[in-house]
Motif scaffolding. Sequence first.
Motif, PDB file in Angstrom:
ATOM      1  N   GLU A 145     100.198  60.470  58.511  1.00  0.00           N
ATOM      2  CA  GLU A 145      99.029  60.428  59.387  1.00  0.00           C
ATOM      3  C   GLU A 145      99.379  61.056  60.732  1.00  0.00           C
ATOM      4  O   GLU A 145     100.479  60.857  61.251  1.00  0.00           O
ATOM      5  CB  GLU A 145      98.560  58.990  59.624  1.00  0.00           C
ATOM      6  CG  GLU A 145      97.883  58.344  58.440  1.00  0.00           C
ATOM      7  CD  GLU A 145      97.300  56.973  58.782  1.00  0.00           C
ATOM      8  OE1 GLU A 145      97.536  56.491  59.899  1.00  0.00           O
ATOM      9  OE2 GLU A 145      96.613  56.400  57.919  1.00  0.00           O
ATOM     10  N   ALA A 146      98.414  61.804  61.296  1.00  0.00           N
ATOM     11  CA  ALA A 146      98.572  62.305  62.654  1.00  0.00           C
ATOM     12  C   ALA A 146      98.408  61.146  63.620  1.00  0.00           C
ATOM     13  O   ALA A 146      97.468  60.361  63.502  1.00  0.00           O
ATOM     14  CB  ALA A 146      97.541  63.390  62.942  1.00  0.00           C
ATOM     15  N   PRO A 147      99.316  60.993  64.590  1.00  0.00           N
ATOM     16  CA  PRO A 147      99.227  59.872  65.523  1.00  0.00           C
ATOM     17  C   PRO A 147      98.061  60.031  66.492  1.00  0.00           C
ATOM     18  O   PRO A 147      97.460  61.087  66.614  1.00  0.00           O
ATOM     19  CB  PRO A 147     100.567  59.912  66.253  1.00  0.00           C
ATOM     20  CG  PRO A 147     101.009  61.338  66.153  1.00  0.00           C
ATOM     21  CD  PRO A 147     100.495  61.839  64.834  1.00  0.00           C
ATOM     22  N   ILE A 148      97.765  58.945  67.198  1.00  0.00           N
ATOM     23  CA  ILE A 148      96.698  58.947  68.185  1.00  0.00           C
ATOM     24  C   ILE A 148      97.025  59.946  69.291  1.00  0.00           C
ATOM     25  O   ILE A 148      98.143  59.978  69.800  1.00  0.00           O
ATOM     26  CB  ILE A 148      96.511  57.541  68.798  1.00  0.00           C
ATOM     27  CG1 ILE A 148      96.263  56.509  67.690  1.00  0.00           C
ATOM     28  CG2 ILE A 148      95.375  57.544  69.813  1.00  0.00           C
ATOM     29  CD1 ILE A 148      95.033  56.748  66.883  1.00  0.00           C
ATOM     30  N   GLY A 149      96.029  60.765  69.656  1.00  0.00           N
ATOM     31  CA  GLY A 149      96.198  61.696  70.763  1.00  0.00           C
ATOM     32  C   GLY A 149      95.572  61.157  72.025  1.00  0.00           C
ATOM     33  O   GLY A 149      95.629  59.958  72.316  1.00  0.00           O
ATOM     34  N   SER A 150      94.948  62.028  72.801  1.00  0.00           N
ATOM     35  CA  SER A 150      94.304  61.592  74.030  1.00  0.00           C
ATOM     36  C   SER A 150      93.052  60.777  73.690  1.00  0.00           C
ATOM     37  O   SER A 150      92.423  60.966  72.658  1.00  0.00           O
ATOM     38  CB  SER A 150      93.920  62.799  74.886  1.00  0.00           C
ATOM     39  OG  SER A 150      93.030  63.648  74.190  1.00  0.00           O
ATOM     40  N   GLY A 171      93.687  62.279  65.854  1.00  0.00           N
ATOM     41  CA  GLY A 171      94.467  61.484  64.916  1.00  0.00           C
ATOM     42  C   GLY A 171      93.735  61.277  63.601  1.00  0.00           C
ATOM     43  O   GLY A 171      92.568  61.640  63.455  1.00  0.00           O
ATOM     44  N   ASP A 172      94.442  60.680  62.641  1.00  0.00           N
ATOM     45  CA  ASP A 172      93.889  60.433  61.307  1.00  0.00           C
ATOM     46  C   ASP A 172      93.539  58.957  61.129  1.00  0.00           C
ATOM     47  O   ASP A 172      94.201  58.074  61.682  1.00  0.00           O
ATOM     48  CB  ASP A 172      94.904  60.821  60.228  1.00  0.00           C
ATOM     49  CG  ASP A 172      95.182  62.314  60.196  1.00  0.00           C
ATOM     50  OD1 ASP A 172      94.284  63.096  60.583  1.00  0.00           O
ATOM     51  OD2 ASP A 172      96.297  62.702  59.787  1.00  0.00           O
TER      52      ASP A 172
END
Length: 272
Positions: A145-150, A171-172
Amino acid sequence: MNSVLMKSVEGESSAGDDPGETKTPDSLGHEQDDEGLDQFCRFDQSDPCYAALGHKLNLLMVLDASEYELKLIKRINNTQHDPVCRVKYGRMRACDLYNNRPEVAVINGTVIINRVIRSDSGNYRLILFNSDGTESSRDLQVIVEAPIGSVEVSIICSSSGVMRVFCSSEGDQLLYSWTLNGDPLMDGNSSIDLDEGTDGNIICSVKNHVSHAQKTIRLQPCPENQLDLSSPETEENGRNFEKQIPHWLEMLLAFEKEFQRKNISNQRSQNH
């Protein structure tokens, strides 16, 4: 929605960059190191292994690899052609599973992926060959999973007396939750409707399986007597104004012609 006021607040995802936003280890039972996004999984765990895209994954096969010869298979078609990585005496031998992946290593029974990519997702089978000739196997699902961004928060006030607060992030598989002045609100949605007179601190929390971030902003009551540019009254006034435009143009052209006529007449008088 009939909107009359919008403002937005944006913060970075790393802790300390913005006093209104913080980032914490995930709350779903998966371990994270001090970097916050490196993951640790084991082949004997029953739940899936979640890995953060672009970050490190430590995948424990066995505690002491010297006792086994290991074969790690990524189950794509469940055939003999599925990619395999063989490990003997704690070191990676023949391995087409991680071809051209210098960032992947095996150290004493642990697969270390220093930079996880999307294709690392999948179903894996670990086969252990014991010294007595017996063998056993363990399965593990890896999900990247892509982590949380801004995190960005926007507020819209409407003429119907509703303050709608929006929250978004990169993110995902994002899950949202809200807190107003310390009291939890509705979970799961990326937007929430409040009374236009609401004030106080509202927190939008965003999480997935590999990271968690939140943004705190100060709410203020919506301004009163704002012009709603999309209200029926304003739209009717706009149509009336459009109807008057041709009449104004006719008056302007007539005035210009009269001005030019008088100017020409004055010039002729001066010449004579």
